[in-house]
Design a protein around this motif. Structure first.
Motif, mmCIF file in Angstrom:
data_model
loop_
_atom_site.group_PDB
_atom_site.id
_atom_site.type_symbol
_atom_site.label_atom_id
_atom_site.label_comp_id
_atom_site.label_asym_id
_atom_site.label_seq_id
_atom_site.Cartn_x
_atom_site.Cartn_y
_atom_site.Cartn_z
ATOM 1 N N ARG A 96 8.889 -5.961 18.774
ATOM 2 C CA ARG A 96 10.078 -5.543 18.028
ATOM 3 C C ARG A 96 10.464 -6.552 16.946
ATOM 4 N NH1 ARG A 96 15.011 -3.081 21.334
ATOM 5 N NH2 ARG A 96 16.729 -3.675 19.996
ATOM 6 N N GLU A 97 10.453 -7.818 17.306
ATOM 7 C CA GLU A 97 10.845 -8.871 16.367
ATOM 8 C C GLU A 97 9.861 -8.985 15.200
ATOM 9 O OE1 GLU A 97 11.443 -13.679 16.401
ATOM 10 O OE2 GLU A 97 11.899 -12.568 18.230
ATOM 11 N N SER A 98 8.571 -8.993 15.511
ATOM 12 C CA SER A 98 7.583 -9.129 14.431
ATOM 13 C C SER A 98 7.522 -7.872 13.569
ATOM 14 C CB SER A 98 6.201 -9.486 14.984
ATOM 15 O OG SER A 98 5.746 -8.497 15.875
ATOM 16 N N ARG A 99 7.698 -6.712 14.187
ATOM 17 C CA ARG A 99 7.723 -5.465 13.416
ATOM 18 C C ARG A 99 8.887 -5.500 12.421
ATOM 19 N NH1 ARG A 99 5.841 -0.447 13.042
ATOM 20 N NH2 ARG A 99 4.444 -0.519 14.803
ATOM 21 N N PHE A 100 10.035 -5.992 12.887
ATOM 22 C CA PHE A 100 11.192 -6.095 12.007
ATOM 23 C C PHE A 100 10.907 -7.052 10.848
ATOM 24 C CE2 PHE A 100 15.116 -8.050 10.555
ATOM 25 C CZ PHE A 100 15.836 -6.928 10.185
ATOM 26 N N ALA A 101 10.298 -8.203 11.138
ATOM 27 C CA ALA A 101 9.997 -9.189 10.088
ATOM 28 C C ALA A 101 9.048 -8.600 9.039
ATOM 29 C CB ALA A 101 9.404 -10.455 10.703
ATOM 30 N N VAL A 102 8.024 -7.900 9.501
ATOM 31 C CA VAL A 102 7.071 -7.274 8.570
ATOM 32 C C VAL A 102 7.766 -6.171 7.777
ATOM 33 C CG1 VAL A 102 4.984 -5.866 8.418
ATOM 34 C CG2 VAL A 102 5.017 -7.871 9.919
ATOM 35 N N ALA A 103 8.539 -5.347 8.472
ATOM 36 C CA ALA A 103 9.240 -4.254 7.791
ATOM 37 C C ALA A 103 10.231 -4.798 6.764
ATOM 38 C CB ALA A 103 9.948 -3.364 8.808
ATOM 39 N N ALA A 104 10.892 -5.895 7.092
ATOM 40 C CA ALA A 104 11.832 -6.506 6.145
ATOM 41 C C ALA A 104 11.099 -6.980 4.891
ATOM 42 C CB ALA A 104 12.571 -7.669 6.807
ATOM 43 N N ALA A 105 9.957 -7.628 5.089
ATOM 44 C CA ALA A 105 9.176 -8.096 3.936
ATOM 45 C C ALA A 105 8.730 -6.919 3.076
ATOM 46 C CB ALA A 105 7.963 -8.903 4.407
ATOM 47 N N LEU A 106 8.208 -5.877 3.727
ATOM 48 C CA LEU A 106 7.722 -4.721 2.973
ATOM 49 C C LEU A 106 8.874 -3.969 2.303
ATOM 50 C CD1 LEU A 106 4.944 -3.381 5.381
ATOM 51 C CD2 LEU A 106 4.676 -4.823 3.345
ATOM 52 N N GLY A 107 10.019 -3.907 2.973
ATOM 53 C CA GLY A 107 11.183 -3.247 2.385
ATOM 54 C C GLY A 107 11.703 -3.985 1.159
ATOM 55 N N CYS A 108 11.768 -5.297 1.253
ATOM 56 C CA CYS A 108 12.195 -6.102 0.096
ATOM 57 C C CYS A 108 11.184 -5.966 -1.039
ATOM 58 C CB CYS A 108 12.352 -7.565 0.494
ATOM 59 S SG CYS A 108 13.780 -7.878 1.536
ATOM 60 N N TRP A 109 9.916 -5.958 -0.680
ATOM 61 C CA TRP A 109 8.860 -5.797 -1.684
ATOM 62 C C TRP A 109 9.038 -4.478 -2.424
ATOM 63 C CZ3 TRP A 109 3.490 -3.585 -0.556
ATOM 64 C CH2 TRP A 109 2.632 -3.757 -1.626
ATOM 65 N N TYR A 110 9.237 -3.415 -1.678
ATOM 66 C CA TYR A 110 9.431 -2.100 -2.284
ATOM 67 C C TYR A 110 10.654 -2.119 -3.200
ATOM 68 C CZ TYR A 110 10.107 2.910 -2.825
ATOM 69 O OH TYR A 110 10.279 4.160 -3.358
ATOM 70 N N ALA A 111 11.745 -2.708 -2.724
ATOM 71 C CA ALA A 111 12.982 -2.759 -3.513
ATOM 72 C C ALA A 111 12.789 -3.540 -4.816
ATOM 73 C CB ALA A 111 14.098 -3.378 -2.684
ATOM 74 N N ASP A 112 11.938 -4.558 -4.782
ATOM 75 C CA ASP A 112 11.712 -5.400 -5.955
ATOM 76 C C ASP A 112 10.616 -4.877 -6.881
ATOM 77 O OD1 ASP A 112 13.652 -7.137 -5.026
ATOM 78 O OD2 ASP A 112 12.226 -8.533 -4.129
ATOM 79 N N THR A 113 10.037 -3.742 -6.534
ATOM 80 C CA THR A 113 8.915 -3.190 -7.292
ATOM 81 C C THR A 113 9.406 -2.322 -8.448
ATOM 82 O OG1 THR A 113 7.457 -3.230 -5.380
ATOM 83 C CG2 THR A 113 6.897 -1.669 -7.109
#
Length: 156
Positions: A96-113
């Motif tokens: 759960r914790e690592s999935r959240f960390a990866v999802a947060a990175a990918l979500g921020c990446w998408y937002a900054d794209t």
């Protein structure tokens, strides 16, 4: 620091003056000398009290657009997001914790794209979850082989 101070005056001139003070002729050259360093840390190096990460990102995108290397810029932003969110590399186990960390990175990446690349970034993020890279994978720059497979250059 007050966030408003970063936006006072001609922040673009201030940003590029700081880059030149450090011996670089472009913001891209400065950023490339610090691969996988999060944008907020780059901003802090350039001006702890008056430069913020979004300004660095804006400058990097403008330079990438001029050089017709936006896809490379998009990969670079992911590298920096991953370095910040999962500094030890891709998780061994997707709990759960690592999935959240990866999802947060990918979500921020998408937002900054930029809009021009959002669909490709969404597909790349889906591919990373569907076929995870090896545990510990940590791209060190935008030319990482896996990243180039997920988001190949298409600019001419």
């Amino acid at each position: 620091m007050t966030a408003g101070r970063s936006w006072q005056g001609n922040w673009k001139a201030r940003l590029y003056a700081r880059v030149r003070e450090r011996g670089f002729d472009s913001l891209t050259a400065f950023a490339e000398s610090r691969p996988a360093v999060p944008l907020d840390q780059l901003a802090e190096e350039l001006g702890k009290d008056d430069i913020v990460g979004i300004q660095v990102m804006s400058g990097l995108l403008a330079e990438a657009e001029r050089r017709r290397q936006v896809t490379r810029f998009v990969r670079d932003v992911l590298v920096r997001q991953l370095a910040e969110s999962i500094p030890d590399g891709w998780p061994v186990k997707m709990d759960r914790e690592s999935r959240f960390a990866v999802a947060a990175a990918l979500g921020c990446w998408y937002a900054d794209t930029p809009e021009t690349h959002k669909e490709r970034v969404e597909q790349a993020g889906d591919a990373l979850f569907a076929n995870p890279p090896p545990a510990g994978w940590r791209p060190l720059g935008p030319d990482d082989e896996l990243l180039r497979t997920l988001l190949p250059d298409e600019e001419a």
